[in-house]
Design an enzyme around this catalytic site. Structure first.
Site, PDB file in Angstrom:
ATOM      1  N   TYR A  55       0.849  -1.197   0.000  1.00 22.82           N
ATOM      2  CA  TYR A  55       0.000   0.000   0.000  1.00 22.82           C
ATOM      3  C   TYR A  55       0.883   1.245   0.000  1.00 22.82           C
ATOM      4  O   TYR A  55       1.718   1.423   0.882  1.00 22.82           O
ATOM      5  CB  TYR A  55      -0.945   0.029   1.203  1.00 22.82           C
ATOM      6  CG  TYR A  55      -2.003  -1.071   1.215  1.00 22.82           C
ATOM      7  CD1 TYR A  55      -2.231  -1.891   0.115  1.00 22.82           C
ATOM      8  CD2 TYR A  55      -2.789  -1.289   2.339  1.00 22.82           C
ATOM      9  CE1 TYR A  55      -3.192  -2.892   0.138  1.00 22.82           C
ATOM     10  CE2 TYR A  55      -3.757  -2.289   2.370  1.00 22.82           C
ATOM     11  CZ  TYR A  55      -3.952  -3.089   1.259  1.00 22.82           C
ATOM     12  OH  TYR A  55      -4.900  -4.082   1.288  1.00 22.82           O
ATOM     13  N   SER A 103      -5.067 -14.282   1.358  1.00 23.03           N
ATOM     14  CA  SER A 103      -6.031 -13.316   0.816  1.00 23.03           C
ATOM     15  C   SER A 103      -6.372 -13.695  -0.616  1.00 23.03           C
ATOM     16  O   SER A 103      -5.459 -13.896  -1.428  1.00 23.03           O
ATOM     17  CB  SER A 103      -5.422 -11.913   0.853  1.00 23.03           C
ATOM     18  OG  SER A 103      -6.268 -10.981   0.214  1.00 23.03           O
TER      19      SER A 103
HETATM   20  N1  LIG Z   1      -6.662  -8.171   0.453  1.00 24.31           N
HETATM   21  C1  LIG Z   1      -6.890  -7.382  -0.559  1.00 24.31           C
HETATM   22  O1  LIG Z   1      -6.571  -7.689  -1.703  1.00 24.31           O
HETATM   23  C2  LIG Z   1      -7.546  -6.053  -0.299  1.00 24.31           C
HETATM   24  C3  LIG Z   1      -7.975  -5.249  -1.367  1.00 24.31           C
HETATM   25  C4  LIG Z   1      -8.594  -4.045  -1.069  1.00 24.31           C
HETATM   26  C5  LIG Z   1      -8.782  -3.659   0.259  1.00 24.31           C
HETATM   27  N2  LIG Z   1      -8.316  -4.448   1.276  1.00 24.31           N
HETATM   28  C6  LIG Z   1      -8.455  -4.051   2.700  1.00 24.31           C
HETATM   29  O2  LIG Z   1      -9.792  -3.655   2.978  1.00 24.31           O
HETATM   30  C7  LIG Z   1      -9.779  -2.333   3.497  1.00 24.31           C
HETATM   31  C8  LIG Z   1     -11.052  -1.634   3.175  1.00 24.31           C
HETATM   32  O3  LIG Z   1     -11.210  -1.499   1.759  1.00 24.31           O
HETATM   33  P1  LIG Z   1     -12.017  -0.267   1.192  1.00 24.31           P
HETATM   34  O4  LIG Z   1     -11.375   0.973   1.655  1.00 24.31           O
HETATM   35  O5  LIG Z   1     -12.204  -0.480  -0.248  1.00 24.31           O
HETATM   36  O6  LIG Z   1     -13.415  -0.489   1.981  1.00 24.31           O
HETATM   37  P2  LIG Z   1     -14.826   0.172   2.001  1.00 24.31           P
HETATM   38  O7  LIG Z   1     -15.132   0.302   3.443  1.00 24.31           O
HETATM   39  O8  LIG Z   1     -15.753  -0.607   1.133  1.00 24.31           O
HETATM   40  O9  LIG Z   1     -14.657   1.630   1.334  1.00 24.31           O
HETATM   41  C9  LIG Z   1     -14.081   2.649   2.081  1.00 24.31           C
HETATM   42  C10 LIG Z   1     -14.229   3.984   1.388  1.00 24.31           C
HETATM   43  O10 LIG Z   1     -15.620   4.316   1.249  1.00 24.31           O
HETATM   44  C11 LIG Z   1     -15.836   5.683   1.599  1.00 24.31           C
HETATM   45  N3  LIG Z   1     -16.624   5.696   2.844  1.00 24.31           N
HETATM   46  C12 LIG Z   1     -16.425   4.953   3.952  1.00 24.31           C
HETATM   47  N4  LIG Z   1     -17.351   5.216   4.889  1.00 24.31           N
HETATM   48  C13 LIG Z   1     -18.183   6.121   4.348  1.00 24.31           C
HETATM   49  C14 LIG Z   1     -19.340   6.758   4.825  1.00 24.31           C
HETATM   50  N5  LIG Z   1     -19.819   6.493   6.038  1.00 24.31           N
HETATM   51  N6  LIG Z   1     -19.964   7.648   4.015  1.00 24.31           N
HETATM   52  C15 LIG Z   1     -19.480   7.921   2.775  1.00 24.31           C
HETATM   53  N7  LIG Z   1     -18.367   7.335   2.272  1.00 24.31           N
HETATM   54  C16 LIG Z   1     -17.723   6.445   3.052  1.00 24.31           C
HETATM   55  C17 LIG Z   1     -14.443   6.287   1.796  1.00 24.31           C
HETATM   56  O11 LIG Z   1     -13.926   6.729   0.546  1.00 24.31           O
HETATM   57  P3  LIG Z   1     -13.968   8.262   0.033  1.00 24.31           P
HETATM   58  O12 LIG Z   1     -14.261   9.153   1.188  1.00 24.31           O
HETATM   59  O13 LIG Z   1     -12.633   8.487  -0.537  1.00 24.31           O
HETATM   60  O14 LIG Z   1     -15.024   8.266  -1.008  1.00 24.31           O
HETATM   61  C18 LIG Z   1     -13.632   5.082   2.240  1.00 24.31           C
HETATM   62  O15 LIG Z   1     -12.254   5.220   2.050  1.00 24.31           O
HETATM   63  C19 LIG Z   1      -8.508  -1.726   2.906  1.00 24.31           C
HETATM   64  O16 LIG Z   1      -8.053  -0.589   3.593  1.00 24.31           O
HETATM   65  C20 LIG Z   1      -7.560  -2.886   3.057  1.00 24.31           C
HETATM   66  O17 LIG Z   1      -7.128  -2.993   4.395  1.00 24.31           O
HETATM   67  C21 LIG Z   1      -7.713  -5.636   1.003  1.00 24.31           C
END
Ligand SMILES: NC(=O)c1ccc[n+]([C@@H]2O[C@H](COP(=O)([O-])OP(=O)(O)OC[C@H]3O[C@@H](n4cnc5c(N)ncnc54)[C@H](OP(=O)(O)O)[C@@H]3O)[C@@H](O)[C@H]2O)c1
Length: 332
Positions: free
Chosen positions: A54, A151
């Protein structure tokens, strides 16, 4: 905040975790990243997920600084290895060399002497599984890693790792980290049944489909300013969901959330937590208020009628094909 066991292991983790992909050392400045980590801690989150790749190792460093001074025993720190962290042939993959070297880098950046869960970020088709499992086992025996997970591994890859670990007397994996949300359900047919039987917990990512399921992206409208959809890097990962047919269906969830007295973010997170094989939902946040919102999903149970209504509204936008769980055929 409620806690759950990580699979059948003895480790308890917060059922909502905070992850820093695309945000720390990337989309958001360090003060906002630190404020999000503190908001997560204030909300009772004890589990934090990151990866060496990351922001090309930058995200681990930001998380390490933000968590510095916290009681280490009160935290569960997860990171990962596999994707490239440098230009060389051996700066990637799951070889013994890269696993041992990358772990040292992660420990240094995270300012800790142990990682609670060390995860193989994908399956490496170019390293013998024995070599990978032996390297992980050595890290566990050295006390640098407490638990090992994977993963986006397929059901048969997880089964092979469990069988081999049993034969060789090595530490076994305890978790898998797949993408899982109301929209992306590809683990349900094969991965979840295999894992349930084997005591492997799901540490699920993008439970809000990267923000899509919060309902803030509207069909036919420009993406909101300051959102992941407006970020040059973030938007490349979001593009598969930024289609009017999907966004229109997602807007159909709003009355269901209103009726349940939940925000759309809370309903999305509560939905994944309704799967008993899920150990934690890793949420992202670019600002602290988002965590204040999403963590309220902890302890919320969506009843069967609401779950059926969600299925009805999302209909054909739901992806279920188990073949979509895959790791690169060639090392990246
Ligand atoms: N293993 C893997 O291959 C893999 C791949 C991807 C992710 N991950 C892990 O999963 C974690 C979470 O992934 P993700 O960030 O995609 O998850 P997510 O929770 O689906 O999306 C998070 C994003 O949504 C928006 N958000 C969150 N809460 C909100 C709310 N209450 N109201 C409005 N917008 C909101 C924000 O983006 P904005 O404010 O920028 O719009 C935030 O950064 C990553 O940090 C990582 O640790 C793992």
């Amino acid at each position: 905040m409620e806690h759950r066991r990580l699979g059948a292991s003895g480790l308890w983790i917060s059922e909502i975790a905070y992850g820093n992909w695309l945000t720390h050392a990337s989309q958001v400045a360090e003060d906002a990243a630190t404020a999000c980590v503190h908001a997560a801690l204030d909300a009772g989150i004890t589990t934090f997920d990151t990866a060496d790749v990351y922001a090309q190792t930058g995200a681990e460093a930001v998380l390490g600084r933000a968590l510095a001074g916290q009681r280490r025993e009160g935290l569960e720190i997860f990171t990962k290895v596999y994707w490239p962290t440098g230009p060389g042939h051996n700066d990637r993959g799951l070889s013994r060399k890269h696993i041992l070297e990358s772990c040292e880098g992660s420990l240094r950046r995270l300012q800790t002497d142990h990682i609670d869960l060390y995860q193989a970020h994908r399956f490496d088709h170019h390293t013998p599984l024995e070599e990978t499992l032996r390297a992980f086992d050595d890290l566990v025996r050295a006390g640098k890693v407490l638990y090992v997970g994977v993963s986006e591994w397929r059901a048969e890859e997880i089964r092979a790792a469990l069988d081999l670990a049993a034969q060789m007397g090595l530490d076994r994996i305890v978790s898998n980290q797949p993408q899982y949300s109301m929209l992306w359900r590809v683990i349900e047919a094969e991965v979840v049944p295999e894992c349930e039987a084997a005591g492997i917990g799901q540490v699920v990512w993008s439970p809000m489909a990267q923000g899509i399921l919060t309902g803030k992206y509207l069909p036919g409208q420009p993406v909101p300013e300051g959102s992941r959809g407006a970020d040059p890097t973030g938007s490349t990962f979001l593009s598969r969901w930024l289609r009017d047919d999907v966004l229109t269906r997602v807007q159909g969830l709003r009355p269901l959330a209103d009726q349940a007295g939940l925000s759309m973010a809370q309903m999305a997170v509560a939905w994944v937590l309704g799967n008993p094989n899920v150990s934690t939902a890793i949420v992202g946040a670019s600002r602290p208020e988002q965590l204040v919102d999403s963590v309220r999903a902890s302890g919320v149970v969506l009843d069967a009628d609401l779950r059926a209504a969600i299925d009805e509204v999302l209909g054909e936008a739901i992806v279920r094909d188990p073949a979509r769980t895959e790791s690169p055929a060639e090392r990246p």
